[in-house]
Design an enzyme around this catalytic site. Structure first.
Site, PDB file in Angstrom:
ATOM      1  N   ARG A 282      27.052  26.465  14.556  1.00  0.00           N
ATOM      2  CA  ARG A 282      28.013  25.923  13.597  1.00  0.00           C
ATOM      3  C   ARG A 282      28.299  24.437  13.771  1.00  0.00           C
ATOM      4  O   ARG A 282      28.317  23.683  12.806  1.00  0.00           O
ATOM      5  CB  ARG A 282      29.354  26.660  13.690  1.00  0.00           C
ATOM      6  CG  ARG A 282      29.473  27.880  12.830  1.00  0.00           C
ATOM      7  CD  ARG A 282      30.411  28.853  13.497  1.00  0.00           C
ATOM      8  NE  ARG A 282      29.859  29.225  14.790  1.00  0.00           N
ATOM      9  CZ  ARG A 282      28.992  30.207  14.957  1.00  0.00           C
ATOM     10  NH1 ARG A 282      28.642  30.943  13.946  1.00  0.00           N
ATOM     11  NH2 ARG A 282      28.476  30.477  16.134  1.00  0.00           N
ATOM     12  N   THR A 283      28.558  24.039  15.008  1.00  0.00           N
ATOM     13  CA  THR A 283      29.024  22.659  15.192  1.00  0.00           C
ATOM     14  C   THR A 283      27.922  21.677  14.787  1.00  0.00           C
ATOM     15  O   THR A 283      28.166  20.736  14.029  1.00  0.00           O
ATOM     16  CB  THR A 283      29.465  22.436  16.658  1.00  0.00           C
ATOM     17  OG1 THR A 283      30.397  23.457  16.996  1.00  0.00           O
ATOM     18  CG2 THR A 283      30.115  21.078  16.844  1.00  0.00           C
TER      19      THR A 283
ATOM     20  N   LYS B 274      11.162  14.069  30.853  1.00  0.00           N
ATOM     21  CA  LYS B 274      10.327  13.230  31.728  1.00  0.00           C
ATOM     22  C   LYS B 274      11.163  12.566  32.814  1.00  0.00           C
ATOM     23  O   LYS B 274      10.670  11.731  33.552  1.00  0.00           O
ATOM     24  CB  LYS B 274       9.650  12.123  30.901  1.00  0.00           C
ATOM     25  CG  LYS B 274       8.786  12.599  29.769  1.00  0.00           C
ATOM     26  CD  LYS B 274       8.209  11.367  29.054  1.00  0.00           C
ATOM     27  CE  LYS B 274       7.572  11.715  27.736  1.00  0.00           C
ATOM     28  NZ  LYS B 274       7.329  10.511  26.919  1.00  0.00           N
TER      29      LYS B 274
ATOM     30  N   HIS C  87      36.980  20.601  23.147  1.00  0.00           N
ATOM     31  CA  HIS C  87      36.189  20.814  21.931  1.00  0.00           C
ATOM     32  C   HIS C  87      37.117  20.401  20.783  1.00  0.00           C
ATOM     33  O   HIS C  87      37.587  21.223  20.005  1.00  0.00           O
ATOM     34  CB  HIS C  87      35.770  22.278  21.840  1.00  0.00           C
ATOM     35  CG  HIS C  87      34.690  22.557  20.827  1.00  0.00           C
ATOM     36  ND1 HIS C  87      34.264  21.624  19.901  1.00  0.00           N
ATOM     37  CD2 HIS C  87      33.955  23.673  20.602  1.00  0.00           C
ATOM     38  CE1 HIS C  87      33.321  22.171  19.153  1.00  0.00           C
ATOM     39  NE2 HIS C  87      33.112  23.405  19.562  1.00  0.00           N
TER      40      HIS C  87
HETATM   41  C1  NCD Z   1      32.342  27.442  20.866  1.00  0.00           C
HETATM   42  C2  NCD Z   1      31.799  26.497  21.906  1.00  0.00           C
HETATM   43  O1  NCD Z   1      30.663  26.077  21.884  1.00  0.00           O
HETATM   44  O2  NCD Z   1      32.621  26.161  22.748  1.00  0.00           O
HETATM   45  N1  NCD Z   1      31.585  27.510  19.704  1.00  0.00           N
HETATM   46  C3  NCD Z   1      31.826  26.652  18.671  1.00  0.00           C
HETATM   47  O3  NCD Z   1      31.571  25.482  18.760  1.00  0.00           O
HETATM   48  N2  NCD Z   1      32.374  27.158  17.572  1.00  0.00           N
HETATM   49  C4  NCD Z   1      32.731  28.769  21.367  1.00  0.00           C
HETATM   50  C5  NCD Z   1      31.744  29.582  22.149  1.00  0.00           C
HETATM   51  O4  NCD Z   1      30.613  29.194  22.396  1.00  0.00           O
HETATM   52  O5  NCD Z   1      32.136  30.692  22.501  1.00  0.00           O
END
Ligand code: NCD
Length: 305
Positions: A54-55, A82, A131
């Site tokens: 998603r991100t 490398k 995040h």
């Molecule tokens: C999360 C992450 O990568 O921290 N995913 C996200 O970006 N929506 C949550 C996860 O991986 O569980």
């Protein structure tokens, strides 16, 4: 402070006023009020050193909807293989692109990138704490559905020890007044002490339990997260908690009609598909709001609005 040229490293760095401005623009973009060549001529660099669906994709879609180009740097196919350093990698991307988006398993990587790069850096998740853009999406989703971000009873259920989405969300929602946080997890996956210290420092009202049933009737929001298997130092420890919790219709019995269920996704086995078709499901709304919100973020940071 304003948004132009700003790095997005932690949700802690953003005030309620900053977030209000972002959410207002997100509302406009959600209604389709944007020009699809606003970011024409800009090149966005995606540096993903850890898996993402998603991100990465939503940043790419957001950039493209506004006319920008996106370069995807994939560690596996780069000179990192490398032996090239992260320092040089960030230096290169700073020269090639106009804005850099970084994901990494190591805490502090985005801050390190922002020290090296002149161009703005957005943290797309590094380590176990930050995040920020996911937290912004989570807050926006709650605001859209409940119409407010204060006076809420919020349960966060799952891996609170290793989950950066859960931790960043908690740091976001506790900015707003009169929220009560119920941190619900198996004992092995409780909030880390450093996080609890932070919450005490900011005067957050939080309560820990391992029993969802005890608090379910109070909640306006239930934020569920998967166990972060890849962050356990010892796989045997993961095996001990694997499958230890799951949200299904039965576990929501006794909840308020307005309770909504959030999840940053991916889900593994902790969230039943039977919630998907109910009014409580808000996780696919989070996914869809991710596009206009990330569009708004890119426009504000690149100084185009
Ligand atoms: C999360 C992450 O990568 O921290 N995913 C996200 O970006 N929506 C949550 C996860 O991986 O569980």
């Amino acid at each position: 402070m304003g948004w132009k040229n700003r790095d997005v490293i932690s949700i802690e760095d953003f005030s309620i006023e900053d977030l209000d401005m972002l959410f207002k623009l997100t509302d406009e973009y959600l209604e389709g009020k944007y020009s699809n060549d606003l970011l024409k001529g800009y090149i966005i660099g995606n540096i993903f050193l850890e898996p993402s669906t998603r991100t990465r994709i939503s940043f790419e879609v957001a950039a493209k909807k506004l006319g920008a180009e996106v370069i995807n740097f994939i560690g596996e196919y780069s000179s990192i293989k490398k032996g090239e350093s992260l320092f040089d990698t960030f230096k290169m991307m700073d020269i090639y692109t106009d804005l850099i988006i970084v994901r990494s398993p190591i805490e502090g990587t985005a801050r390190y990138a922002s020290d090296i790069c002149k161009k703005p850096v957005i943290n797309a998740g590094d380590g176990m704490l930050n995040h920020p853009t996911q937290a912004m999406i989570d807050l926006y989703t709650i605001k859209k559905i409940h119409g407010r971000l204060s006076d809420l009873k919020v349960g966060i259920y799952g891996d609170l020890r290793y989950g950066r989405a859960a931790n960043s969300f908690i740091l976001g929602i506790t900015k707003y007044p009169n929220n009560v946080i119920y941190a619900i997890s198996p004992p092995q996956l409780k909030l880390r002490d450093e996080m609890k210290e932070k919450l005490k420092e900011i005067g957050a009202n939080f309560y820990e339990t391992s029993n969802l049933n005890e608090v379910i009737s109070y909640l306006d929001v239930l934020y569920v997260t998967r166990i972060q298997k890849e962050r356990f130092p010892d796989p045997a420890e993961y095996e001990k908690v694997r499958g230890s919790y799951k949200i299904d219709l039965k576990s929501l019995e006794g909840s308020k009609p307005e309770l909504i269920v959030l999840h940053p996704l991916p889900r593994v086995e902790e969230l039943s598909y039977e919630i998907d078709i109910t009014q409580r499901q808000a996780y696919f709304k989070q996914v869809s709001f991710g596009i206009p919100l990330r569009m708004a973020l890119l426009s504000l940071i690149l100084g185009k609005v």
